[in-house]
Design a protein around this motif. Structure first.
Motif, PDB file in Angstrom:
ATOM      1  N   ASN A  42     -25.030-107.981 -76.712  1.00 26.37           N
ATOM      2  CA  ASN A  42     -23.759-107.291 -76.512  1.00 26.37           C
ATOM      3  C   ASN A  42     -23.774-105.790 -76.791  1.00 26.37           C
ATOM      4  O   ASN A  42     -23.531-105.000 -75.910  1.00 26.37           O
ATOM      5  CB  ASN A  42     -22.631-107.955 -77.324  1.00 26.37           C
ATOM      6  CG  ASN A  42     -22.313-109.340 -76.805  1.00 26.37           C
ATOM      7  OD1 ASN A  42     -22.583-109.641 -75.641  1.00 26.37           O
ATOM      8  ND2 ASN A  42     -21.768-110.187 -77.645  1.00 26.37           N
TER       9      ASN A  42
ATOM     10  N   THR B 286     -22.326-102.268 -78.761  1.00 19.82           N
ATOM     11  CA  THR B 286     -20.984-101.768 -79.059  1.00 19.82           C
ATOM     12  C   THR B 286     -20.497-100.940 -77.875  1.00 19.82           C
ATOM     13  O   THR B 286     -21.275-100.196 -77.278  1.00 19.82           O
ATOM     14  CB  THR B 286     -21.005-100.897 -80.334  1.00 19.82           C
ATOM     15  OG1 THR B 286     -21.567-101.675 -81.399  1.00 19.82           O
ATOM     16  CG2 THR B 286     -19.609-100.477 -80.738  1.00 19.82           C
TER      17      THR B 286
ATOM     18  N   THR C 130      -8.111-105.910 -74.716  1.00 18.63           N
ATOM     19  CA  THR C 130      -7.754-107.193 -75.343  1.00 18.63           C
ATOM     20  C   THR C 130      -8.227-108.351 -74.467  1.00 18.63           C
ATOM     21  O   THR C 130      -8.756-109.354 -74.967  1.00 18.63           O
ATOM     22  CB  THR C 130      -6.231-107.286 -75.566  1.00 18.63           C
ATOM     23  OG1 THR C 130      -5.835-106.193 -76.404  1.00 18.63           O
ATOM     24  CG2 THR C 130      -5.840-108.595 -76.223  1.00 18.63           C
TER      25      THR C 130
ATOM     26  N   ILE D 257     -12.114-108.550 -74.770  1.00 14.18           N
ATOM     27  CA  ILE D 257     -12.486-109.095 -76.086  1.00 14.18           C
ATOM     28  C   ILE D 257     -12.277-110.607 -76.120  1.00 14.18           C
ATOM     29  O   ILE D 257     -13.118-111.365 -76.602  1.00 14.18           O
ATOM     30  CB  ILE D 257     -11.679-108.390 -77.204  1.00 14.18           C
ATOM     31  CG1 ILE D 257     -12.174-106.955 -77.377  1.00 14.18           C
ATOM     32  CG2 ILE D 257     -11.761-109.150 -78.531  1.00 14.18           C
ATOM     33  CD1 ILE D 257     -11.245-106.058 -78.180  1.00 14.18           C
ATOM     34  N   SER D 258     -11.153-111.040 -75.558  1.00 13.78           N
ATOM     35  CA  SER D 258     -10.837-112.470 -75.517  1.00 13.78           C
ATOM     36  C   SER D 258     -11.798-113.239 -74.611  1.00 13.78           C
ATOM     37  O   SER D 258     -12.321-114.291 -74.978  1.00 13.78           O
ATOM     38  CB  SER D 258      -9.391-112.651 -75.039  1.00 13.78           C
ATOM     39  OG  SER D 258      -9.105-114.016 -74.848  1.00 13.78           O
TER      40      SER D 258
ATOM     41  N   GLY E  99     -15.312-113.279 -76.315  1.00  9.47           N
ATOM     42  CA  GLY E  99     -15.384-113.642 -77.725  1.00  9.47           C
ATOM     43  C   GLY E  99     -15.973-112.539 -78.583  1.00  9.47           C
ATOM     44  O   GLY E  99     -16.787-112.789 -79.474  1.00  9.47           O
ATOM     45  N   LEU E 100     -15.590-111.296 -78.318  1.00 10.94           N
ATOM     46  CA  LEU E 100     -16.159-110.153 -79.042  1.00 10.94           C
ATOM     47  C   LEU E 100     -15.449-109.919 -80.371  1.00 10.94           C
ATOM     48  O   LEU E 100     -14.284-110.283 -80.544  1.00 10.94           O
ATOM     49  CB  LEU E 100     -16.019-108.879 -78.200  1.00 10.94           C
ATOM     50  CG  LEU E 100     -16.599-108.870 -76.787  1.00 10.94           C
ATOM     51  CD1 LEU E 100     -16.349-107.516 -76.138  1.00 10.94           C
ATOM     52  CD2 LEU E 100     -18.098-109.167 -76.813  1.00 10.94           C
ATOM     53  N   GLU E 101     -16.185-109.294 -81.281  1.00 19.15           N
ATOM     54  CA  GLU E 101     -15.560-108.791 -82.503  1.00 19.15           C
ATOM     55  C   GLU E 101     -14.709-107.577 -82.122  1.00 19.15           C
ATOM     56  O   GLU E 101     -15.115-106.772 -81.273  1.00 19.15           O
ATOM     57  CB  GLU E 101     -16.631-108.355 -83.511  1.00 19.15           C
ATOM     58  CG  GLU E 101     -17.509-109.479 -84.031  1.00 19.15           C
ATOM     59  CD  GLU E 101     -16.755-110.410 -84.969  1.00 19.15           C
ATOM     60  OE1 GLU E 101     -15.824-109.931 -85.654  1.00 19.15           O
ATOM     61  OE2 GLU E 101     -17.081-111.611 -84.995  1.00 19.15           O
ATOM     62  N   GLN E 102     -13.568-107.431 -82.733  1.00 23.96           N
ATOM     63  CA  GLN E 102     -12.684-106.295 -82.439  1.00 23.96           C
ATOM     64  C   GLN E 102     -13.421-104.967 -82.606  1.00 23.96           C
ATOM     65  O   GLN E 102     -13.217-104.030 -81.842  1.00 23.96           O
ATOM     66  CB  GLN E 102     -11.473-106.349 -83.380  1.00 23.96           C
ATOM     67  CG  GLN E 102     -10.308-105.467 -82.955  1.00 23.96           C
ATOM     68  CD  GLN E 102      -9.477-106.051 -81.828  1.00 23.96           C
ATOM     69  OE1 GLN E 102      -9.272-107.249 -81.781  1.00 23.96           O
ATOM     70  NE2 GLN E 102      -9.027-105.205 -80.914  1.00 23.96           N
ATOM     71  N   SER E 103     -14.292-104.907 -83.612  1.00 24.58           N
ATOM     72  CA  SER E 103     -14.995-103.651 -83.918  1.00 24.58           C
ATOM     73  C   SER E 103     -16.034-103.272 -82.862  1.00 24.58           C
ATOM     74  O   SER E 103     -16.547-102.155 -82.863  1.00 24.58           O
ATOM     75  CB  SER E 103     -15.679-103.758 -85.278  1.00 24.58           C
ATOM     76  OG  SER E 103     -16.628-104.814 -85.259  1.00 24.58           O
ATOM     77  N   SER E 104     -16.362-104.202 -81.975  1.00 24.78           N
ATOM     78  CA  SER E 104     -17.403-103.907 -80.982  1.00 24.78           C
ATOM     79  C   SER E 104     -16.836-103.267 -79.711  1.00 24.78           C
ATOM     80  O   SER E 104     -17.582-102.917 -78.799  1.00 24.78           O
ATOM     81  CB  SER E 104     -18.170-105.182 -80.607  1.00 24.78           C
ATOM     82  OG  SER E 104     -17.331-106.089 -79.927  1.00 24.78           O
TER      83      SER E 104
ATOM     84  N   ASN F 174     -14.247-100.155 -78.693  1.00 23.73           N
ATOM     85  CA  ASN F 174     -13.504 -99.042 -79.280  1.00 23.73           C
ATOM     86  C   ASN F 174     -12.883 -98.138 -78.225  1.00 23.73           C
ATOM     87  O   ASN F 174     -13.587 -97.617 -77.353  1.00 23.73           O
ATOM     88  CB  ASN F 174     -14.451 -98.190 -80.146  1.00 23.73           C
ATOM     89  CG  ASN F 174     -15.117 -99.026 -81.229  1.00 23.73           C
ATOM     90  OD1 ASN F 174     -14.571 -99.184 -82.301  1.00 23.73           O
ATOM     91  ND2 ASN F 174     -16.290 -99.567 -80.935  1.00 23.73           N
TER      92      ASN F 174
END
Length: 366
Positions: free
Chosen positions: A30, A32, A50, A53-54, A57-62, A64
């Protein structure tokens, strides 16, 4: 090993958000993601990010969102954020541009040329840069005709519109960077919707023909526009994003320019017939000379009623063909190739017919 940091301009635009999805598919680790967003586009960008990310299945921090502007020095990014990006960005995708054929010269100059100059200067300061991918257009050739090669960037005697002219000037700036930075230049043909779903974000290019036919479908017969002998190079967005993603991580693509064009394009008359057959189950009868068609479109009420930009007709007579040998050769091991226009016609028409009355898809005719 340094984690990949992908930086994009042009978010949340359709090609950009589709490209991000493709990069995610091809990068299991993945990395960042950083997207540069104009202040007035932040809300739309949040919604799109959003969704991404959904979906993955990403981390929010990845993922920006960076508020900025390519027309400002250092992209108007705050010093604090600049420090982070300097250390983490490895791949830059510069897509932000004005793509409208009828764009006024001053706006096109500010965004396409000055904006690219600012991105170039910013990119030169990235110590961990692995690749800079710049989105140009095959139509930087202007009014040059005959066979046009990926390996050349020649100033034409004239351009069809300010879009072509400013994209040429911007590509000249990026070309000069090749001696300093690992650059890959992407030159797409005229981009149309997804070859399987028909999805697109705006109805321009070939969709002007669809608007024309839809508005005149009440007529007992619809003529063709001009002789239509010129080849019109249409490419689906899925080919563009798949090929770009692959080439962005191919070592031998560094320092090269690629025509992401259809190796087997159709003539304007054939495209016209294919679209009419699919949309109206009719064949064109008779012909309106292109000069007369352009004269009619010089009247704003006619342009607005038909949903057609006058500038689009220039591509019905332009006699150029794009050699894409370099792209086809370097994509050979990827199994990525340009789908046939005819094969994508049914989903293209289906999507258009569903959304034709949705003003979000129709571009503003000036």
């Amino acid at each position: 090993m340094l984690e990949k940091g992908f930086f994009f301009t042009g978010f949340p635009g359709f090609i950009c958000n589709q490209l991000i999805r493709e990069v995610l598919k091809r990068n299991n680790d993945n990395g960042t993601f950083y997207v540069l967003v104009l202040p007035d586009m932040v809300e739309k960008a949040i919604n799109e990010s959003t969704a991404i990310i959904s979906e993955y299945g990403l981390e929010q921090s990845s993922f920006n969102i960076i508020v900025g502007d390519i027309t400002k020095p250092f992209l108007a990014i705050t010093d604090e954020v600049q420090e982070v990006l300097q250390q983490r960005v490895t791949h830059v995708f510069h897509l932000a541009a004005i793509y409208d054929l009828a764009v006024p010269r001053d706006i096109a100059q500010r965004v396409n040329v000055n904006g690219t100059e600012n991105v170039n200067e910013w990119v030169k300061r990235l110590p961990n840069l692995v690749r800079y991918i710049y989105f140009s257009t095959a139509y930087v050739v202007g009014n040059r005709e005959g066979t046009l090669y990926e390996t050349e960037l020649i100033a034409p005697s004239s351009f069809k519109n300010h879009y072509e002219e400013t994209k040429y000037e911007a590509e000249v700036l990026v070309e000069k960077l090749k001696s300093e930075v690992p650059v890959t230049i992407i030159r797409p043909g005229i981009v149309k919707g997804h070859s399987h779903t028909g999805e697109t974000i705006k109805f321009d290019g070939p969709y002007f023909i669809m608007n024309f036919m839809d508005r005149l479908k009440f007529l007992p017969l619809i003529p063709r526009l001009g002789k239509g002998e010129a080849y019109v190079n249409l490419v689906p967005v899925d080919y563009i994003i798949q090929a770009t993603t692959y080439l962005s991580q191919l070592d031998k693509a560094s320092g090269k320019t690629y025509h992401l064009t259809d190796p087997h394009p159709y003539r304007a008359s054939e495209i016209y017939e294919i679209i009419m057959q699919e949309m109206l189950n009719k064949k064109p009868k008779g012909m309106v000379p292109l000069k007369l068609g352009k004269w009619f479109l010089s009247f704003k009420p006619v342009r607005k009623y038909l949903g057609v930009e006058k500038e689009a007709l220039d591509y019905f007579t332009w006699q150029g063909s794009f050699d894409c040998t370099q792209a086809v050769t370097d994509l050979k091991d990827s199994e990525i190739s340009c789908p046939d226009f005819k094969d994508g016609m049914k989903p293209m028409a289906s999507f258009y017919l569903k959304q034709k009355d949705n003003p979000a898809f129709q571009i503003k005719i000036l």
